[in-house]
Write a protein that holds these residues in place. Structure first.
Motif, PDB file in Angstrom:
ATOM      1  N   GLN A 192       0.722  -1.145  -0.130  1.00  0.00           N
ATOM      2  CA  GLN A 192      -0.153  -0.184  -0.013  1.00  0.00           C
ATOM      3  C   GLN A 192       0.834   1.220   0.020  1.00  0.00           C
ATOM      4  O   GLN A 192       0.765   2.493   0.669  1.00  0.00           O
ATOM      5  CB  GLN A 192      -1.085   0.028   1.317  1.00  0.00           C
ATOM      6  N   VAL A 193       1.886   1.336  -0.913  1.00  0.00           N
ATOM      7  CA  VAL A 193       2.879   2.574  -1.063  1.00  0.00           C
ATOM      8  C   VAL A 193       3.039   2.603  -2.473  1.00  0.00           C
ATOM      9  O   VAL A 193       2.706   1.539  -3.147  1.00  0.00           O
ATOM     10  CB  VAL A 193       4.145   2.439  -0.285  1.00  0.00           C
ATOM     11  N   ASN A 194       3.259   3.696  -3.108  1.00  0.00           N
ATOM     12  CA  ASN A 194       3.419   3.601  -4.328  1.00  0.00           C
ATOM     13  C   ASN A 194       4.932   4.408  -4.908  1.00  0.00           C
ATOM     14  O   ASN A 194       4.863   5.116  -5.987  1.00  0.00           O
ATOM     15  CB  ASN A 194       2.116   4.658  -5.049  1.00  0.00           C
ATOM     16  N   SER A 195       5.588   4.383  -4.109  1.00  0.00           N
ATOM     17  CA  SER A 195       7.130   4.912  -4.269  1.00  0.00           C
ATOM     18  C   SER A 195       8.079   3.821  -4.278  1.00  0.00           C
ATOM     19  O   SER A 195       8.050   3.100  -3.307  1.00  0.00           O
ATOM     20  CB  SER A 195       7.601   6.066  -3.377  1.00  0.00           C
ATOM     21  N   TYR A 196       9.135   3.758  -5.081  1.00  0.00           N
ATOM     22  CA  TYR A 196       9.936   2.805  -5.150  1.00  0.00           C
ATOM     23  C   TYR A 196      10.714   2.804  -3.995  1.00  0.00           C
ATOM     24  O   TYR A 196      11.168   1.594  -3.341  1.00  0.00           O
ATOM     25  CB  TYR A 196      10.997   2.834  -6.285  1.00  0.00           C
ATOM     26  N   TYR A 197      11.036   3.894  -3.508  1.00  0.00           N
ATOM     27  CA  TYR A 197      12.013   3.979  -2.333  1.00  0.00           C
ATOM     28  C   TYR A 197      11.112   3.549  -1.142  1.00  0.00           C
ATOM     29  O   TYR A 197      11.943   3.453   0.132  1.00  0.00           O
ATOM     30  CB  TYR A 197      12.487   5.483  -2.305  1.00  0.00           C
ATOM     31  N   ASP A 198       9.894   3.334  -1.023  1.00  0.00           N
ATOM     32  CA  ASP A 198       8.976   2.914   0.269  1.00  0.00           C
ATOM     33  C   ASP A 198       8.802   1.526   0.175  1.00  0.00           C
ATOM     34  O   ASP A 198       8.289   0.582   0.953  1.00  0.00           O
ATOM     35  CB  ASP A 198       7.860   3.781   0.437  1.00  0.00           C
ATOM     36  N   LEU A 199       9.101   0.799  -0.835  1.00  0.00           N
ATOM     37  CA  LEU A 199       8.774  -0.490  -1.243  1.00  0.00           C
ATOM     38  C   LEU A 199       9.853  -1.575  -0.838  1.00  0.00           C
ATOM     39  O   LEU A 199      11.187  -1.312  -0.939  1.00  0.00           O
ATOM     40  CB  LEU A 199       8.617  -1.191  -2.847  1.00  0.00           C
ATOM     41  N   LEU A 200       9.409  -2.677  -0.212  1.00  0.00           N
ATOM     42  CA  LEU A 200      10.497  -3.712   0.251  1.00  0.00           C
ATOM     43  C   LEU A 200      10.365  -4.672  -0.882  1.00  0.00           C
ATOM     44  O   LEU A 200       9.322  -5.366  -1.032  1.00  0.00           O
ATOM     45  CB  LEU A 200      10.044  -4.340   1.577  1.00  0.00           C
ATOM     46  N   LEU A 201      11.668  -4.821  -1.455  1.00  0.00           N
ATOM     47  CA  LEU A 201      11.601  -5.879  -2.844  1.00  0.00           C
ATOM     48  C   LEU A 201      12.561  -6.829  -2.603  1.00  0.00           C
ATOM     49  O   LEU A 201      13.240  -6.836  -1.678  1.00  0.00           O
ATOM     50  CB  LEU A 201      11.763  -4.761  -3.870  1.00  0.00           C
TER      51      LEU A 201
END
Length: 296
Positions: free
Chosen positions: A193-202
């Motif tokens: 439920q985030v829409n920024s690459y920098y907030d995603l855990l990948l």
């Protein structure tokens, strides 16, 4: 009461002076490291989208990739040398499709600007898998593999990236999806439920992916800041070519090469998409074969 106010004001001024002194010292330390692999920029962006370096893990992830690529001295130097030959082909195609120029650094991290072949089967400078290449209109068979055709592969990459930008709304996530896949990135966005690459855990690879692009962009645009000092004479020259149109079968590429005033090796170096010693063409498809006009 007046004395208290004076003391408070003095304390505030003293604290502010300490802060200013610390900031100045930090900036001095940073500038003293300029010209070494320890240098770290004040700010970076990808395709005009600012990287939030105030977030601790974001700063650390960029620092890792800057250090890794600054200390991989020979590999990074070779990339810089090749870029002088490859970027003049890539840049106008990116501009033609309206894809930001920064995406040429995506090609850098994918293949180090060589016609690489990955263990998974991705090939060429843009590292297309066979199925994806065919979906994007490239011919792939035992005689022709257009994943090795720099112009056609760059055009296919542009089409993919535009589609990804339309889906995610920004170029940073579009770049990440080149590694993680559009569906893969979309699943993570919905889950977290985030829409920024920098907030995603990948995954580790996709988590590092954009930072590797940022690091190579930063180093290649400002090489002396990281201890690299290459003269123009050290870079690999762009080799001009002419295009010969062929719409029939070539039974022997060595004989064809000689008819064009070059040899088989030079023909294959400039047309790596030709995968055999001949070019069958029963459908009379029009191919353009590049023949160097100098530098051979």
């Amino acid at each position: 009461m007046k004395r208290k106010q004076i003391l408070v004001l003095f304390a505030m001024l003293f604290t502010s002076s300490l802060f200013i002194f610390a900031v100045k010292n930090n900036e001095k330390d940073r500038l003293e490291k300029k010209g070494t692999p320890q240098y770290f920029p004040n700010q970076v962006d990808f395709a005009g989208e600012q990287t939030p370096l105030h977030i601790a893990d974001v700063k650390e992830r960029l620092d890792r990739e800057l250090l890794v690529n600054s200390y991989l001295h020979s590999s990074t130097i070779l990339i810089m040398k090749r870029a002088n030959r490859v970027f003049p082909v890539i840049e106008p195609i990116l501009a033609k499709y309206g894809v930001p120029d920064d995406f040429k650094y995506l090609a850098v991290i994918e293949s180090s600007l060589t016609n690489a072949s990955s263990p998974a089967g991705a090939k060429g400078i843009w590292q297309f898998m066979q199925a994806t290449a065919k979906e994007n209109g490239m011919e792939v068979n035992e005689f022709v593999d257009e994943r090795y055709h720099l112009e056609k592969a760059t055009e296919a990459a542009c089409k993919y990236l535009i589609s990804a930008k339309n889906k995610f709304g920004n170029w940073t996530l579009a770049a990440a999806s080149y590694n993680g896949g559009m569906n893969g990135i979309n699943v993570k966005i919905e889950e977290q439920q985030v829409n920024s690459y920098y907030d995603l855990l990948l995954t580790d690879e996709t988590s590092r992916y954009v930072f590797r692009i940022l690091a190579l962009k930063e180093i290649m645009k400002n090489p002396r800041s990281y201890g690299f000092d290459l003269s123009k004479d050290e870079l690999y020259d762009y080799i001009p070519t002419k295009k010969i149109e062929v719409d029939s079968t070539i039974t022997n590429l060595s004989v064809f090469a000689k008819s064009q005033g070059i040899n088989y090796k030079v023909l294959k170096l400039h047309n790596p998409w030709l995968r055999d010693k001949k070019l069958p063409n029963p459908t009379k498809k029009l191919y353009q074969i590049e023949i160097p006009t100098q530098g051979y």
